[in-house]
Scaffold this motif. Sequence first.
Motif, PDB file in Angstrom:
ATOM      1  N   ASP A  69       0.927  -1.598  -0.353  1.00 28.21           N
ATOM      2  CA  ASP A  69       0.307  -0.192   0.267  1.00 28.21           C
ATOM      3  C   ASP A  69       0.960   1.248   0.309  1.00 28.21           C
ATOM      4  N   ALA A  70       1.223   2.402  -0.895  1.00 29.20           N
ATOM      5  CA  ALA A  70       2.000   2.783  -1.424  1.00 29.20           C
ATOM      6  C   ALA A  70       2.307   3.452  -3.235  1.00 29.20           C
ATOM      7  N   THR A  71       2.410   4.334  -3.060  1.00 27.49           N
ATOM      8  CA  THR A  71       2.713   5.129  -4.186  1.00 27.49           C
ATOM      9  C   THR A  71       3.948   4.667  -5.118  1.00 27.49           C
ATOM     10  N   LEU A  72       3.723   4.358  -6.146  1.00 26.15           N
ATOM     11  CA  LEU A  72       5.430   3.957  -7.274  1.00 26.15           C
ATOM     12  C   LEU A  72       6.258   4.714  -6.399  1.00 26.15           C
ATOM     13  N   ASP A  73       5.812   6.282  -6.421  1.00 24.03           N
ATOM     14  CA  ASP A  73       7.563   7.609  -5.511  1.00 24.03           C
ATOM     15  C   ASP A  73       8.201   7.387  -4.618  1.00 24.03           C
ATOM     16  N   GLN A  74       7.016   6.330  -3.712  1.00 22.24           N
ATOM     17  CA  GLN A  74       7.251   6.246  -1.842  1.00 22.24           C
ATOM     18  C   GLN A  74       8.021   4.728  -2.296  1.00 22.24           C
ATOM     19  N   VAL A  75       7.682   3.924  -3.757  1.00 23.44           N
ATOM     20  CA  VAL A  75       8.798   2.528  -3.355  1.00 23.44           C
ATOM     21  C   VAL A  75       9.834   3.020  -4.143  1.00 23.44           C
ATOM     22  N   VAL A  76      10.234   4.059  -5.140  1.00 23.43           N
ATOM     23  CA  VAL A  76      11.372   4.001  -4.945  1.00 23.43           C
ATOM     24  C   VAL A  76      11.899   5.201  -3.742  1.00 23.43           C
ATOM     25  N   GLU A  77      11.386   6.129  -3.047  1.00 22.61           N
ATOM     26  CA  GLU A  77      11.919   6.422  -1.772  1.00 22.61           C
ATOM     27  C   GLU A  77      12.569   5.478  -0.819  1.00 22.61           C
ATOM     28  N   GLU A  78      11.505   4.052  -0.572  1.00 25.72           N
ATOM     29  CA  GLU A  78      12.916   3.242  -0.075  1.00 25.72           C
ATOM     30  C   GLU A  78      13.736   2.831  -0.582  1.00 25.72           C
ATOM     31  N   LEU A  79      13.371   2.274  -1.596  1.00 26.18           N
ATOM     32  CA  LEU A  79      14.645   1.361  -2.474  1.00 26.18           C
ATOM     33  C   LEU A  79      16.052   2.368  -2.611  1.00 26.18           C
ATOM     34  N   VAL A  80      15.695   3.742  -2.921  1.00 31.77           N
ATOM     35  CA  VAL A  80      16.930   4.861  -2.523  1.00 31.77           C
ATOM     36  C   VAL A  80      17.683   4.470  -1.786  1.00 31.77           C
ATOM     37  N   ARG A  81      16.820   4.471  -0.520  1.00 30.97           N
ATOM     38  CA  ARG A  81      17.301   4.629   1.293  1.00 30.97           C
ATOM     39  C   ARG A  81      18.578   3.745   1.559  1.00 30.97           C
ATOM     40  N   GLN A  82      17.092   2.266   1.124  1.00 32.90           N
ATOM     41  CA  GLN A  82      17.901   1.448   0.996  1.00 32.90           C
ATOM     42  C   GLN A  82      19.483   0.684   0.350  1.00 32.90           C
ATOM     43  N   LEU A  83      19.270   1.744  -0.958  1.00 32.36           N
ATOM     44  CA  LEU A  83      21.179   1.624  -1.777  1.00 32.36           C
ATOM     45  C   LEU A  83      22.381   2.272  -1.326  1.00 32.36           C
ATOM     46  N   LEU A  84      21.244   3.667  -0.210  1.00 33.82           N
ATOM     47  CA  LEU A  84      22.149   4.851  -0.191  1.00 33.82           C
ATOM     48  C   LEU A  84      22.511   4.160   1.684  1.00 33.82           C
ATOM     49  N   GLY A  85      22.122   3.446   2.518  1.00 33.05           N
ATOM     50  CA  GLY A  85      22.376   2.259   3.201  1.00 33.05           C
ATOM     51  C   GLY A  85      23.533   1.385   3.279  1.00 33.05           C
ATOM     52  N   ILE A  86      23.405   0.779   1.843  1.00 34.82           N
ATOM     53  CA  ILE A  86      24.274  -0.026   2.290  1.00 34.82           C
ATOM     54  C   ILE A  86      25.999   0.865   1.240  1.00 34.82           C
ATOM     55  N   LEU A  87      25.656   1.667   0.748  1.00 32.85           N
ATOM     56  CA  LEU A  87      26.884   2.521  -0.154  1.00 32.85           C
ATOM     57  C   LEU A  87      27.504   3.370   1.598  1.00 32.85           C
ATOM     58  N   ARG A  88      26.386   4.023   2.670  1.00 33.49           N
ATOM     59  CA  ARG A  88      26.724   5.059   3.726  1.00 33.49           C
ATOM     60  C   ARG A  88      26.434   4.124   4.780  1.00 33.49           C
ATOM     61  N   PRO A  89      27.578   2.922   4.795  1.00 36.06           N
ATOM     62  CA  PRO A  89      26.622   2.265   6.450  1.00 36.06           C
ATOM     63  C   PRO A  89      26.975   3.190   7.876  1.00 36.06           C
ATOM     64  N   GLN A  90      26.323   2.874   8.518  1.00 37.17           N
ATOM     65  CA  GLN A  90      26.474   3.641   9.887  1.00 37.17           C
ATOM     66  C   GLN A  90      28.146   3.549  10.249  1.00 37.17           C
ATOM     67  N   GLY A  91      28.154   4.542  11.146  1.00 38.70           N
ATOM     68  CA  GLY A  91      29.623   4.967  11.198  1.00 38.70           C
ATOM     69  C   GLY A  91      30.505   5.456  10.112  1.00 38.70           C
ATOM     70  N   TRP A  92      30.077   5.230   8.758  1.00 31.90           N
ATOM     71  CA  TRP A  92      30.787   6.297   7.514  1.00 31.90           C
ATOM     72  C   TRP A  92      30.892   7.461   7.694  1.00 31.90           C
ATOM     73  N   GLY A  93      32.080   7.872   6.913  1.00 35.50           N
ATOM     74  CA  GLY A  93      31.917   9.331   7.089  1.00 35.50           C
ATOM     75  C   GLY A  93      32.894   9.809   5.838  1.00 35.50           C
ATOM     76  N   PRO A  94      32.766  10.427   4.706  1.00 38.35           N
ATOM     77  CA  PRO A  94      33.724  11.464   3.885  1.00 38.35           C
ATOM     78  C   PRO A  94      35.149  11.306   4.896  1.00 38.35           C
ATOM     79  N   GLY A  95      35.887  10.624   4.074  1.00 37.11           N
ATOM     80  CA  GLY A  95      37.585   9.959   4.527  1.00 37.11           C
ATOM     81  C   GLY A  95      38.219   8.782   4.826  1.00 37.11           C
ATOM     82  N   ARG A  96      36.555   8.280   5.385  1.00 40.53           N
ATOM     83  CA  ARG A  96      37.077   7.156   5.715  1.00 40.53           C
ATOM     84  C   ARG A  96      36.936   6.048   4.907  1.00 40.53           C
ATOM     85  N   SER A  97      37.466   4.483   5.049  1.00 35.39           N
ATOM     86  CA  SER A  97      37.020   3.606   4.281  1.00 35.39           C
ATOM     87  C   SER A  97      36.301   2.711   4.433  1.00 35.39           C
TER      88      SER A  97
END
Length: 220
Positions: free
Chosen positions: A192-220
């Motif tokens: 029960d969601a709009t397609l935009d909401q589905v896409v937003e959730e997918l983007v959040r998941q991907l960004l969570g993979i790219l930027r895990p907790q504790g990561w910041g610019p300059g860290r490996s």
Amino acid sequence: MAGRLKQPTGRYGGKTAEERQAERRQRFLDAALQLFGDSPGFRSTTVAALSEAAGLSTRQFYEAFRTLEDVLAALHLQVNDWAETAALAALADVDGLPVAERAAAIFRAYAADVTSDPRRVRITFVEIIGVSARMEEQRLARRARWVDLICAEAEAAAARGEAAQRDYRIAAAAFIGSVNGLLHDWSAGWVDATLDQVVEELVRQLLGILRPQGWGPGRS
């Protein structure tokens, strides 16, 4: 049948034999999108029924294809090509933008293309499953192309300092599985969601993979 029937040669109506054959092949694919992607589905479609839907003869079917599985294989590739073309075009439009905007553009374009027609969803996520070892190999090969795209984007983002430095292949494979499952479930009305909401959730998941907790610019 031992093989395809002999192809006609020469021009007719201003078109070469190859052009006429390509047109007939596409008519079979268009008919298959309806019959395989809606009703009765791939497993309940016959060569005679597909030929009738295409407005062609069974003889012409065997000039273009050997089996109905060959039609399904070609249709699956065509549907995936449409989605890939849409995603790559969107990616080109956001060249140079930050990774969040790039990710949103890719998945908005992909999701919009795949879900623009419920028949495409069924071909991509349902009808191809369990048909044969050959079709499973093709499905996984096309899925690997999406994994490669995610890995390339992730590695480029990491090189720019926008994402963690790591091997992304396993994470990308898991993420593509989530994309396919979520879009299938959304299209089926189970989310029960709009397609935009589905896409937003997918983007959040991907960004969570790219930027895990504790990561910041300059860290490996």
